[in-house]
Design an enzyme around this catalytic site. Structure first.
Site, mmCIF file in Angstrom:
data_model
loop_
_atom_site.group_PDB
_atom_site.id
_atom_site.type_symbol
_atom_site.label_atom_id
_atom_site.label_comp_id
_atom_site.label_asym_id
_atom_site.label_seq_id
_atom_site.Cartn_x
_atom_site.Cartn_y
_atom_site.Cartn_z
ATOM 1 N N ARG A 50 -8.895 -0.194 4.109
ATOM 2 C CA ARG A 50 -7.982 0.794 3.526
ATOM 3 C C ARG A 50 -6.628 0.166 3.202
ATOM 4 O O ARG A 50 -5.925 0.651 2.318
ATOM 5 C CB ARG A 50 -7.738 1.953 4.517
ATOM 6 C CG ARG A 50 -8.913 2.899 4.659
ATOM 7 C CD ARG A 50 -8.497 4.116 5.455
ATOM 8 N NE ARG A 50 -7.150 4.492 5.073
ATOM 9 C CZ ARG A 50 -6.216 4.910 5.905
ATOM 10 N NH1 ARG A 50 -6.472 5.032 7.183
ATOM 11 N NH2 ARG A 50 -5.024 5.219 5.472
ATOM 12 N N ASP A 68 4.115 0.612 12.036
ATOM 13 C CA ASP A 68 2.927 -0.030 11.459
ATOM 14 C C ASP A 68 2.771 -1.491 11.902
ATOM 15 O O ASP A 68 1.790 -2.138 11.545
ATOM 16 C CB ASP A 68 2.979 0.031 9.919
ATOM 17 C CG ASP A 68 2.640 1.417 9.401
ATOM 18 O OD1 ASP A 68 2.190 2.263 10.187
ATOM 19 O OD2 ASP A 68 2.825 1.652 8.186
ATOM 20 N N ARG A 85 -0.021 14.441 13.114
ATOM 21 C CA ARG A 85 0.471 14.250 11.754
ATOM 22 C C ARG A 85 0.529 15.554 10.945
ATOM 23 O O ARG A 85 -0.211 15.755 9.987
ATOM 24 C CB ARG A 85 -0.376 13.201 11.031
ATOM 25 C CG ARG A 85 -0.411 11.902 11.786
ATOM 26 C CD ARG A 85 -1.074 10.808 11.027
ATOM 27 N NE ARG A 85 -0.178 10.165 10.095
ATOM 28 C CZ ARG A 85 -0.507 9.076 9.401
ATOM 29 N NH1 ARG A 85 -1.697 8.563 9.515
ATOM 30 N NH2 ARG A 85 0.356 8.533 8.590
ATOM 31 N N LYS A 144 0.843 -1.207 0.000
ATOM 32 C CA LYS A 144 0.000 0.000 0.000
ATOM 33 C C LYS A 144 0.875 1.252 0.000
ATOM 34 O O LYS A 144 0.645 2.180 -0.777
ATOM 35 C CB LYS A 144 -0.892 0.002 1.251
ATOM 36 C CG LYS A 144 -1.567 1.329 1.508
ATOM 37 C CD LYS A 144 -2.460 1.288 2.727
ATOM 38 C CE LYS A 144 -1.835 1.762 4.004
ATOM 39 N NZ LYS A 144 -1.589 3.206 4.105
ATOM 40 N N ASN A 145 1.878 1.260 0.883
ATOM 41 C CA ASN A 145 2.661 2.484 1.057
ATOM 42 C C ASN A 145 3.648 2.751 -0.080
ATOM 43 O O ASN A 145 4.321 3.780 -0.093
ATOM 44 C CB ASN A 145 3.385 2.457 2.407
ATOM 45 C CG ASN A 145 2.412 2.646 3.562
ATOM 46 O OD1 ASN A 145 1.233 2.940 3.342
ATOM 47 N ND2 ASN A 145 2.903 2.481 4.777
ATOM 48 N N CYS A 155 -5.778 8.028 8.919
ATOM 49 C CA CYS A 155 -5.779 7.440 10.254
ATOM 50 C C CYS A 155 -5.497 8.503 11.315
ATOM 51 O O CYS A 155 -4.564 9.297 11.176
ATOM 52 C CB CYS A 155 -4.680 6.372 10.357
ATOM 53 S SG CYS A 155 -5.171 4.783 9.709
#
Ligand code: UD1
Length: 417
Positions: A397, A305, A122, A22-23, A117
């Protein structure tokens, strides 16, 4: 709203294939705004976040065609809009990654403050610090961010923290800037290297990705490329913990084992047996695990993560463990949910102390963010009775087919509408 139900499951057995990361996929999709010819991406995971960024690209004038098997074709030759729709930006923080590409290609970019999230505040100050260093003017007003520059000019930028997103956004802005940009204290995650490899295929000149100093020489234009996204190291890590927590014996395919060294090391410390063979990992759990301490750090340290998933494992391990979160200031929201299932965890600032218990009990719980949701599924696999997880859109997600993959391994997991 759909829910995921997990029941106490037997030790997991079998083989699971990890999807594309995903990242990596998200920044690479954002970077495809920079190319002026056809781009074909392979091994893109099927995720809600990918749907959102594809919608963002289309809203900006890119042609996006999606195929069944994780293939996406993009052409951004006619990129013609510099403003992103609020509804899409608010869904996902990574949509902010279109800012760098838009700014450098069109000379202007306007987005709203990113969502995603809720794991801490952030901020985006480091992204903006980079754009400013390259000569852009920036305005932040009523939740909107605007940046503009006739021409970006390369410069030397020091990141106060090796932010993954800021490194990516600045790298993407710098590839079409005039002259040389150096990013110091850059993030070194494998996803940064994947993005740099992709940009290089488009014609960019980037050296040092994967080290703390990235050097970019701007070029006039970028073309097209075919690129396969690297495997998802966090998805791999999550299945490793699934095997460990159930005392299972599974083989995980499509793993770059060097990307998950800290997870392998920590699981071995708990007593698990792990065999590495090319792009495969065999993870054999044990009935009684040792408690181990974990401290999250930027790559190559233990990934933040994987912190929540590890905490589920430590909740049912022998002894006391201390988990320290150094990357995000508020990433213990899963603790209250794990406690509802009988875990014994105390939080003190950025540290949590976990006293292993003999067993957990299924309960109605809530996925407070993506990895927290994964941690609850893992806890549900060994909890007595039934665990019902709400707010599963967080899980969707970031995990491609998680119920299907776990079911194939023998887990009792299903979704209710
Ligand atoms: C990315 C990952 C996310 C992972 C995180 C850390 C994606 C799409 N997401 O998120 O899964 O958890 O890296 O490995 O790749 N910070 C600032 N100012 C900024 C930017 C960040 O202070 O301008 C701080 C953040 O508040 C946080 C820390 O830096 O405390 C790390 O954030 P960052 O590396 O930027 O994470 P993301 O790129 O958002």
């Amino acid at each position: 709203m759909s829910k995921i139900v997990v029941e106490k499951s037997p030790p997991l057995k079998g083989t699971v294939r990890v999807s594309g990361a995903k990242n990596s996929a998200l920044p690479i999709l954002a970077a495809s705004l920079l190319g002026t010819e056809d781009i074909v991406l392979e091994d893109v995971p099927s995720l809600r976040d990918v749907d959102v960024i594809c919608e963002v690209l289309a809203s900006l004038g890119s042609e996006v065609e999606r195929y069944e098997n994780g293939k996406i074709k993009i052409n951004s030759a006619n990129l013609n809009k510099h403003e992103t729709p609020y509804e899409l930006m608010s869904k996902m923080r990574a949509s902010f990654l279109v800012m760098g590409p838009l700014l450098t290609r069109l000379g202007k970019a306007k987005t709203s403050l990113p969502g995603g999230c809720a794991i801490g505040t952030r901020p985006i100050d480091l992204h903006l610090k980079g754009f400013k260093a390259l000569g852009a003017e920036t305005d932040v007003d009523h939740g909107n961010i605007e940046a503009y520059a006739d021409k970006l000019i390369g410069d030397r930028i020091y990141l106060d923290f090796p932010s993954v997103g800021a490194t990516e956004n600045i790298m993407m802005a710098a590839v079409l800037a005039e002259g040389e940009t150096i990013i110091d204290n850059a993030a070194m995650e494998p996803e940064i290297v994947d993005l740099a490899n992709f940009l290089s295929k488009l014609g960019a000149d980037i050296k040092g990705a994967g080290t703390s100093s990235i050097r970019i020489n701007g070029v006039e234009r970028l073309g097209g490329a075919i690129h396969s996204v690297i495997p998802d190291r966090i998805e791999a890590g999550t299945y490793m913990v699934a095997s460990a927590i159930t005392g299972g014996d599974i083989i995980i395919e499509n793993v770059i084992t060097s990307h998950i060294k800290p997870v392998i090391a920590k699981l071995r410390e708990t007593g698990c047996e792990i065999w590495e063979n090319g792009d495969k990992l065999r993870v054999i759990g044990v009935d009684s695990r040792n408690a181990v301490d974990v401290k999250t750090l930027p790559y190559p340290g233990f990934p933040t993560d994987m912190q929540a998933q590890f905490m589920s494992l430590m909740s049912v391990s022998k002894g006391t463990s201390v988990v320290i979160e150094t990357v995000f200031e508020n990433r213990f929201m899963h603790v209250d949910e794990l406690k509802r299932m009988g875990a014994d965890i105390k939080i003190d600032g950025r540290s949590s102390i976990i006293q292993g218990v003999d067993s957990l009990t299924g309960a109605p719980v809530k996925a407070t963010d993506l990895r927290a949701g994964a941690a609850l599924i893992l806890a549900g696999l060994i909890a007595e009775g039934q665990t019902t997880i709400d707010h599963v859109y967080h899980i969707d997600r970031g995990y491609d087919g998680i119920e299907k993959k776990l079911t194939k391994l023998g887990a009792k997991i299903y979704r209710t509408e």
